[in-house]
Design a protein around this motif. Structure first.
Motif, PDB file in Angstrom:
ATOM      1  N   CYS A   1      29.085  38.724 -17.478  1.00 46.90           N
ATOM      2  CA  CYS A   1      29.971  37.555 -17.420  1.00 46.90           C
ATOM      3  C   CYS A   1      30.103  37.076 -15.977  1.00 46.90           C
ATOM      4  CB  CYS A   1      31.343  37.902 -18.005  1.00 46.90           C
ATOM      5  SG  CYS A   1      32.584  36.596 -17.792  1.00 46.90           S
ATOM      6  N   LYS A   2      30.342  38.011 -15.066  1.00 45.12           N
ATOM      7  CA  LYS A   2      30.490  37.651 -13.653  1.00 45.12           C
ATOM      8  C   LYS A   2      29.178  37.124 -13.073  1.00 45.12           C
ATOM      9  CE  LYS A   2      34.418  40.604 -12.524  1.00 45.12           C
ATOM     10  NZ  LYS A   2      34.990  41.593 -11.583  1.00 45.12           N
TER      11      LYS A   2
ATOM     12  N   ASN B   1      27.896  28.949  -9.998  1.00 47.26           N
ATOM     13  CA  ASN B   1      28.389  28.538  -8.688  1.00 47.26           C
ATOM     14  C   ASN B   1      27.255  28.412  -7.670  1.00 47.26           C
ATOM     15  OD1 ASN B   1      31.152  28.445  -9.447  1.00 47.26           O
ATOM     16  ND2 ASN B   1      31.286  30.663  -9.279  1.00 47.26           N
ATOM     17  N   LEU B   2      26.278  29.322  -7.741  1.00 47.08           N
ATOM     18  CA  LEU B   2      25.111  29.207  -6.853  1.00 47.08           C
ATOM     19  C   LEU B   2      24.367  27.916  -7.109  1.00 47.08           C
ATOM     20  CD1 LEU B   2      23.432  32.749  -6.708  1.00 47.08           C
ATOM     21  CD2 LEU B   2      24.725  31.596  -4.919  1.00 47.08           C
ATOM     22  N   ASN B   3      24.213  27.566  -8.390  1.00 49.75           N
ATOM     23  CA  ASN B   3      23.532  26.328  -8.740  1.00 49.75           C
ATOM     24  C   ASN B   3      24.312  25.110  -8.256  1.00 49.75           C
ATOM     25  OD1 ASN B   3      23.756  24.172 -11.340  1.00 49.75           O
ATOM     26  ND2 ASN B   3      21.748  24.411 -10.398  1.00 49.75           N
ATOM     27  N   LEU B   4      25.610  25.095  -8.561  1.00 41.21           N
ATOM     28  CA  LEU B   4      26.438  23.935  -8.228  1.00 41.21           C
ATOM     29  C   LEU B   4      26.480  23.687  -6.725  1.00 41.21           C
ATOM     30  CD1 LEU B   4      28.486  21.728  -8.929  1.00 41.21           C
ATOM     31  CD2 LEU B   4      30.265  23.485  -8.943  1.00 41.21           C
ATOM     32  N   TYR B   5      26.864  24.704  -5.964  1.00 43.33           N
ATOM     33  CA  TYR B   5      27.051  24.505  -4.528  1.00 43.33           C
ATOM     34  C   TYR B   5      25.731  24.602  -3.763  1.00 43.33           C
ATOM     35  CZ  TYR B   5      31.888  24.657  -5.848  1.00 43.33           C
ATOM     36  OH  TYR B   5      33.084  24.367  -6.444  1.00 43.33           O
TER      37      TYR B   5
ATOM     38  N   SER C   1      30.871  31.924  -2.734  1.00 45.02           N
ATOM     39  CA  SER C   1      31.021  32.192  -4.168  1.00 45.02           C
ATOM     40  C   SER C   1      31.373  33.637  -4.473  1.00 45.02           C
ATOM     41  CB  SER C   1      29.716  31.834  -4.908  1.00 45.02           C
ATOM     42  OG  SER C   1      29.341  30.501  -4.669  1.00 45.02           O
ATOM     43  N   LEU C   2      31.117  34.535  -3.522  1.00 47.49           N
ATOM     44  CA  LEU C   2      31.300  35.965  -3.779  1.00 47.49           C
ATOM     45  C   LEU C   2      32.741  36.348  -4.147  1.00 47.49           C
ATOM     46  CD1 LEU C   2      29.688  38.603  -3.869  1.00 47.49           C
ATOM     47  CD2 LEU C   2      30.275  38.952  -1.453  1.00 47.49           C
TER      48      LEU C   2
END
Length: 324
Positions: free
Chosen positions: A86-87, A94-98, A145-146
């Motif tokens: 899930c994480k 988030n990696l894709n978005l930002y 994102s971490l």
């Protein structure tokens, strides 16, 4: 009143699965084709194409997690893949978005330098520079994102619920985190892009000596960026933070009639932000003349088929297509 009225979660299960399936199919085909075209012309790779390549890799990384999310929403938001996955799924989003926003910013800055300061940067920007910058973008996005991975993402003994944010218990802290995250990972790049293209537009309007092809490329890229930010990025960030704020108010027993509408609007924005993985391949066409030519060729070949499908006698189709 001891608690606020319950918000209906049914809309999410009805809206997101079809959107995610569409994004998965279109995004995988478009990004796969675009990356294949770039890799086939690796020796002709330009500086800007390094950023485009990383943009495509960010999209593929996220698209591979979509099947599990589709299963999740089809099962009435019951997560069966465990807390760790899930994480990882949310981290890939988030990696894709930002990452996408970061590489779009790099592309915009490169275009700005090529038009506004062509003599200063000629020969000074190399492929090595673009590779180093790409690595820095990945590291920066990963670091931002971490912290999201340390918030609770699942509920019900890891068999129900995979939050895209976090549970109600930690929602106040998460709102503070996501406001800072939004400012550094979205607002600052957005302002840089606005500044670059604001100056570029001024220069293009003043100078007639600039190459016509270069002008067209800049205008196309500007249109793509306006589309991405107005449809995908701006609504998502505004509504995500607004929805978190409404959750904080509800936790404090401060109830508003607009809570349910904000939740639904946020779910729609989540569907729209996923579209960036299907819209980003438009950048391939902007940055590579050969890909644009291949796309035009495919459209020309597909046109007779569409005409054929409109004919009443389908038996004529093979002859019609062969004749063409």
């Amino acid at each position: 009143m001891t608690s606020c009225p319950h918000i209906s979660l049914e809309f999410t299960g009805k809206f997101l699965p079809p959107v995610l399936v569409l994004v998965f199919i279109v995004g995988l085909v478009a990004n796969g084709w675009g990356l294949k075209s770039l890799l086939e012309n690796w020796k002709k790779l330009k500086i800007i194409n390094v950023f485009v390549l990383n943009l495509g890799l960010a999209d593929i990384l996220y698209l591979l997690t979509l099947p599990s999310l589709v299963v999740y929403y089809f099962m009435d938001s019951k997560w069966i893949f465990g807390d760790v996955f899930c994480k990882i799924t949310r981290f890939c989003f988030n990696l894709n978005l930002y990452g996408s926003i970061g590489f779009l910013t790099c592309i915009s800055v490169y275009r700005y330098l090529a038009i506004v300061h062509p003599m200063k940067v000629r020969g000074r920007l190399t492929l090595t520079h673009s590779v180093v910058i790409s690595v820095m973008v990945w590291l920066l996005v990963g670091i931002q994102s971490l912290p999201d991975m340390f918030y609770t993402k699942t509920s019900g003994n890891h068999t129900k619920g995979c939050y895209d944010t976090t549970s109600t218990t930690y929602v106040e802290d998460y709102l503070k985190y996501t406001l800072g995250w939004t400012f550094t990972a979205f607002c600052i790049p957005f302002l840089i892009i606005l500044g670059c293209y604001g100056h570029v537009v001024v220069v293009l309007c003043r100078k007639n000596a600039i190459n016509k092809v270069l002008k067209q490329r800049c205008l196309k890229l500007l249109f793509i960026l306006i589309l991405l930010f107005s449809v995908c990025y701006i609504p998502y960030h505004v509504l995500k933070n607004l929805n978190l704020w409404s959750r904080v108010l509800s936790k404090q027993k401060i109830c508003h009639q607009w809570n349910n509408r904000v939740y639904i609007a946020h779910q729609i924005s989540r569907g729209l932000v996923c579209l960036n993985s299907a819209l980003n391949p438009l950048i391939y066409c902007h940055g590579n003349d050969e890909i644009s030519a291949q796309l035009r060729h495919l459209l020309q070949r597909a046109r007779p088929m569409f005409k054929c499908l409109s004919l009443s006698n389908f038996r004529l189709c093979p002859r019609y297509i062969n004749h063409k």
